[in-house]
Motif scaffolding. Structure first.
Motif, mmCIF file in Angstrom:
data_model
loop_
_atom_site.group_PDB
_atom_site.id
_atom_site.type_symbol
_atom_site.label_atom_id
_atom_site.label_comp_id
_atom_site.label_asym_id
_atom_site.label_seq_id
_atom_site.Cartn_x
_atom_site.Cartn_y
_atom_site.Cartn_z
ATOM 1 N N ALA A 46 9.919 -113.561 3.619
ATOM 2 C CA ALA A 46 10.849 -113.373 2.500
ATOM 3 C C ALA A 46 10.186 -112.596 1.365
ATOM 4 N N ALA A 47 8.937 -112.909 1.066
ATOM 5 C CA ALA A 47 8.213 -112.197 0.005
ATOM 6 C C ALA A 47 8.031 -110.733 0.379
ATOM 7 N N HIS A 48 7.725 -110.485 1.628
ATOM 8 C CA HIS A 48 7.558 -109.110 2.106
ATOM 9 C C HIS A 48 8.875 -108.341 1.998
ATOM 10 N N ARG A 49 9.947 -108.988 2.380
ATOM 11 C CA ARG A 49 11.264 -108.354 2.323
ATOM 12 C C ARG A 49 11.651 -108.038 0.875
ATOM 13 N N ARG A 50 11.385 -108.974 -0.041
ATOM 14 C CA ARG A 50 11.701 -108.755 -1.464
ATOM 15 C C ARG A 50 10.896 -107.609 -2.047
ATOM 16 N N ALA A 51 9.661 -107.462 -1.583
ATOM 17 C CA ALA A 51 8.773 -106.434 -2.125
ATOM 18 C C ALA A 51 9.136 -105.038 -1.630
ATOM 19 N N GLY A 52 9.829 -104.944 -0.513
ATOM 20 C CA GLY A 52 10.209 -103.642 0.016
ATOM 21 C C GLY A 52 9.064 -102.948 0.718
ATOM 22 N N ALA A 53 9.173 -101.645 0.835
ATOM 23 C CA ALA A 53 8.219 -100.877 1.616
ATOM 24 C C ALA A 53 6.937 -100.555 0.849
ATOM 25 N N LEU A 55 3.746 -101.360 -2.111
ATOM 26 C CA LEU A 55 2.722 -102.394 -2.210
ATOM 27 C C LEU A 55 3.359 -103.694 -2.670
ATOM 28 N N GLN A 56 2.819 -104.785 -2.253
ATOM 29 C CA GLN A 56 3.388 -106.082 -2.580
ATOM 30 C C GLN A 56 2.293 -107.102 -2.821
ATOM 31 N N ARG A 57 2.681 -108.191 -3.404
ATOM 32 C CA ARG A 57 1.755 -109.291 -3.639
ATOM 33 C C ARG A 57 2.297 -110.516 -2.927
ATOM 34 N N ILE A 58 1.462 -111.108 -2.093
ATOM 35 C CA ILE A 58 1.803 -112.360 -1.435
ATOM 36 C C ILE A 58 0.638 -113.292 -1.650
ATOM 37 N N GLY A 59 0.925 -114.477 -2.124
ATOM 38 C CA GLY A 59 -0.142 -115.441 -2.364
ATOM 39 C C GLY A 59 -1.129 -114.968 -3.411
ATOM 40 N N GLY A 60 -0.662 -114.159 -4.354
ATOM 41 C CA GLY A 60 -1.526 -113.682 -5.425
ATOM 42 C C GLY A 60 -2.435 -112.544 -5.031
ATOM 43 N N GLN A 61 -2.329 -112.059 -3.799
ATOM 44 C CA GLN A 61 -3.190 -110.986 -3.326
ATOM 45 C C GLN A 61 -2.362 -109.731 -3.086
ATOM 46 N N GLN A 62 -2.975 -108.595 -3.312
ATOM 47 C CA GLN A 62 -2.309 -107.305 -3.111
ATOM 48 C C GLN A 62 -2.319 -106.935 -1.640
ATOM 49 N N LEU A 63 -1.161 -106.550 -1.131
ATOM 50 C CA LEU A 63 -1.059 -106.033 0.223
ATOM 51 C C LEU A 63 -0.855 -104.541 0.160
ATOM 52 N N GLY A 64 -1.392 -103.822 1.087
ATOM 53 C CA GLY A 64 -1.229 -102.374 1.079
ATOM 54 C C GLY A 64 -0.645 -101.839 2.344
#
Length: 64
Positions: A46-53, A55-64
């Protein structure tokens, strides 16, 4: 309760889960493969979907 592992290890687990979901693996099977509760996988999805395509943050960490 926070799972065992360094923040980097936990982030790799989340990234692996997202990658498996993108491959079409069911959330319950992703949970088994990465060793977490299925609810965690659904929350990350759900967090990934909300963040879109981008960069996103999940669990306080940056995803790339």
């Amino acid at each position: 309760m926070r799972p065992a592992g360094s923040p980097e290890e936990l982030q790799r687990r989340r990234e692996r889960a997202i990658a498996l979901l993108k491959e079409g693996v069911a959330p319950v099977d992703v949970a088994k493969r990465v060793g977490v509760d299925r609810r965690s996988v659904r929350r990350w999805k759900a967090a990934h979907r909300r963040a879109g395509a981008g960069l996103q943050r999940i669990g306080g960490q940056q995803l790339g």
